[in-house]
Design an enzyme around this catalytic site. Sequence first.
Site, short mmCIF file in Angstrom:
data_model
loop_
_atom_site.label_atom_id
_atom_site.label_comp_id
_atom_site.label_asym_id
_atom_site.label_seq_id
_atom_site.Cartn_x
_atom_site.Cartn_y
_atom_site.Cartn_z
N ILE A 196 3.93 4.30 -1.23
CA ILE A 196 5.37 4.00 -1.25
C ILE A 196 6.18 5.29 -1.08
CG2 ILE A 196 7.23 2.83 -2.51
CD1 ILE A 196 5.00 1.24 -3.99
N ASP A 205 3.13 16.75 -4.63
CA ASP A 205 2.03 15.79 -4.67
C ASP A 205 0.73 16.58 -4.83
OD1 ASP A 205 1.86 12.61 -3.31
OD2 ASP A 205 0.02 13.71 -3.81
N LEU A 264 -2.15 15.28 -4.02
CA LEU A 264 -3.06 14.68 -3.03
C LEU A 264 -4.28 14.01 -3.66
CD1 LEU A 264 -2.88 17.23 -0.03
CD2 LEU A 264 -1.48 15.20 -0.47
N TYR A 294 -2.27 0.47 -18.22
CA TYR A 294 -1.38 0.75 -17.09
C TYR A 294 0.03 0.23 -17.38
CZ TYR A 294 0.85 0.20 -12.54
OH TYR A 294 1.75 0.23 -11.51
N ASN A 306 4.56 -7.25 -6.02
CA ASN A 306 3.42 -6.77 -5.23
C ASN A 306 3.87 -6.03 -3.99
OD1 ASN A 306 2.22 -8.80 -7.08
ND2 ASN A 306 0.37 -8.19 -6.00
N1 UFG Z 1 -7.29 -10.71 -5.14
C1 UFG Z 1 -8.39 -11.39 -4.68
N2 UFG Z 1 -9.36 -10.70 -4.04
C2 UFG Z 1 -9.31 -9.35 -3.84
C3 UFG Z 1 -8.17 -8.65 -4.32
C4 UFG Z 1 -7.19 -9.37 -4.97
O1 UFG Z 1 -8.48 -12.61 -4.84
O2 UFG Z 1 -10.24 -8.77 -3.26
C5 UFG Z 1 -6.23 -11.45 -5.82
C6 UFG Z 1 -5.96 -10.97 -7.23
O3 UFG Z 1 -6.81 -11.62 -8.13
C7 UFG Z 1 -4.49 -11.34 -7.39
C8 UFG Z 1 -3.92 -11.21 -5.98
O4 UFG Z 1 -5.03 -11.23 -5.11
O5 UFG Z 1 -4.38 -12.65 -7.80
C9 UFG Z 1 -3.17 -9.91 -5.77
O6 UFG Z 1 -4.01 -8.85 -6.20
P1 UFG Z 1 -3.66 -7.32 -5.93
O7 UFG Z 1 -4.78 -6.52 -6.49
O8 UFG Z 1 -3.30 -7.13 -4.51
O9 UFG Z 1 -2.33 -7.09 -6.76
P2 UFG Z 1 -2.07 -7.32 -8.32
O10 UFG Z 1 -1.17 -8.50 -8.41
O11 UFG Z 1 -3.29 -7.34 -9.14
O12 UFG Z 1 -1.42 -5.93 -8.67
C10 UFG Z 1 -0.09 -5.63 -8.49
C11 UFG Z 1 0.07 -4.14 -8.34
C12 UFG Z 1 -0.39 -3.44 -9.60
C13 UFG Z 1 0.36 -4.00 -10.76
C14 UFG Z 1 0.21 -5.48 -10.84
C15 UFG Z 1 1.08 -6.05 -11.91
O13 UFG Z 1 -0.68 -3.68 -7.25
O14 UFG Z 1 -0.14 -2.05 -9.47
O15 UFG Z 1 0.62 -6.07 -9.61
O16 UFG Z 1 0.50 -7.18 -12.43
F1 UFG Z 1 -0.09 -3.48 -11.90
#
Ligand code: UFG
Length: 321
Positions: A12, A31, A33, A140, A169
């Site tokens: 971001i 940063d 890195l 977190y 997200n």
């Molecule tokens: N998911 C899958 N398969 C995968 C990856 C994700 O089914 O391989 C699902 C997860 O279970 C979730 C959805 O896709 O239901 C989104 O998952 P992400 O990992 O993309 O994102 P999150 O919702 O877990 O995470 C985001 C941010 C985090 C933050 C969180 C807050 O990326 O930094 O929302 O709840 F902490």
Amino acid sequence: MHVLVVGGAGYIGSHMVKLLSQRGCEVTVLDNLSGGYRDAVLAGRFVLGDLGDADLLEALFQSERFDGVMHFASHIQVGESVREPAKYYRNNVFKTQHLLDTMVSHQVKPIIFSSTAAIFGEPIRVPIDEEHPKNPINPYGRGKWMVEQMLRDYEVAYGLKAICLRYFNAAGADPAGELGERHEPETHLIPLVLRAAAGRQPRVTVFGADYDTPDGTCIRDYVHVTDLCEAHWLALRHLWADGESAAYNLGNGNGFSVREVIDTARAVTGREFAVEYGERRPGDPARLVADSRRARSELGWEPRHAELATLIGHAWRWEAR
Ligand code: UFG
């Protein structure tokens, strides 16, 4: 105006640096890195270093007069935060406090802080507005909520001005194709789905299909990275115009299930890929959708890429490179 972007080489942050330079700001990026890439910093001055380096931070604030700070540098993996809480509290809380202390001692007041929907924990009502109870369920989320509270205390005592932006997200990529998401390891749904579409990984695993949602998979509010950056810009201008400190939830208000993301990715890319159904991932709430009316009314924020297909299309252009 001169903006310090901490974590400006990350996903971001790098999009933010591009936007700030387009808006005529002078930009300095700090940063280490650890998760970012030097070649993602398309503008401004780059300083390689860690937020925890007291001498470096002091020298930076002595040599430059910053008009504001944007703080993107944090570890972001929920599961890892449970296994290694020390890493999360040290980086996301302790080092952030150090940044705030340096700002205070140099009388730099405005800060835009990257917060998260994870501060709410398991939601008791959806869509989630800013007043929703904060019950983070992992280190977190707890660390981010601690910093939000610290910022309020620092305002009362030291006059710091802060806007906390709680991303739902974050997804998508620079519409011009110059920047995108590059996490290693990648854990986020959309880039993983697109890697499968590109043949760079064998399949997508859906984490649970037995949730209490219409198709049984988790629902999330995917918000375009450039729309998030626009919100940062509006937030900083709000503080520059003597606006109040605040916190805003940032999402489109539309929830999409994991299955809908996969179907949309198939349609956008025209590619087939294998999908398997696995266990639930611990700590995943069934539904996270933002109520962002406050950001719209107080900041004038208007997301421009709210369509899931557009967002996935931009991410696909980046992935396909
Ligand atoms: N998911 C899958 N398969 C995968 C990856 C994700 O089914 O391989 C699902 C997860 O279970 C979730 C959805 O896709 O239901 C989104 O998952 P992400 O990992 O993309 O994102 P999150 O919702 O877990 O995470 C985001 C941010 C985090 C933050 C969180 C807050 O990326 O930094 O929302 O709840 F902490």
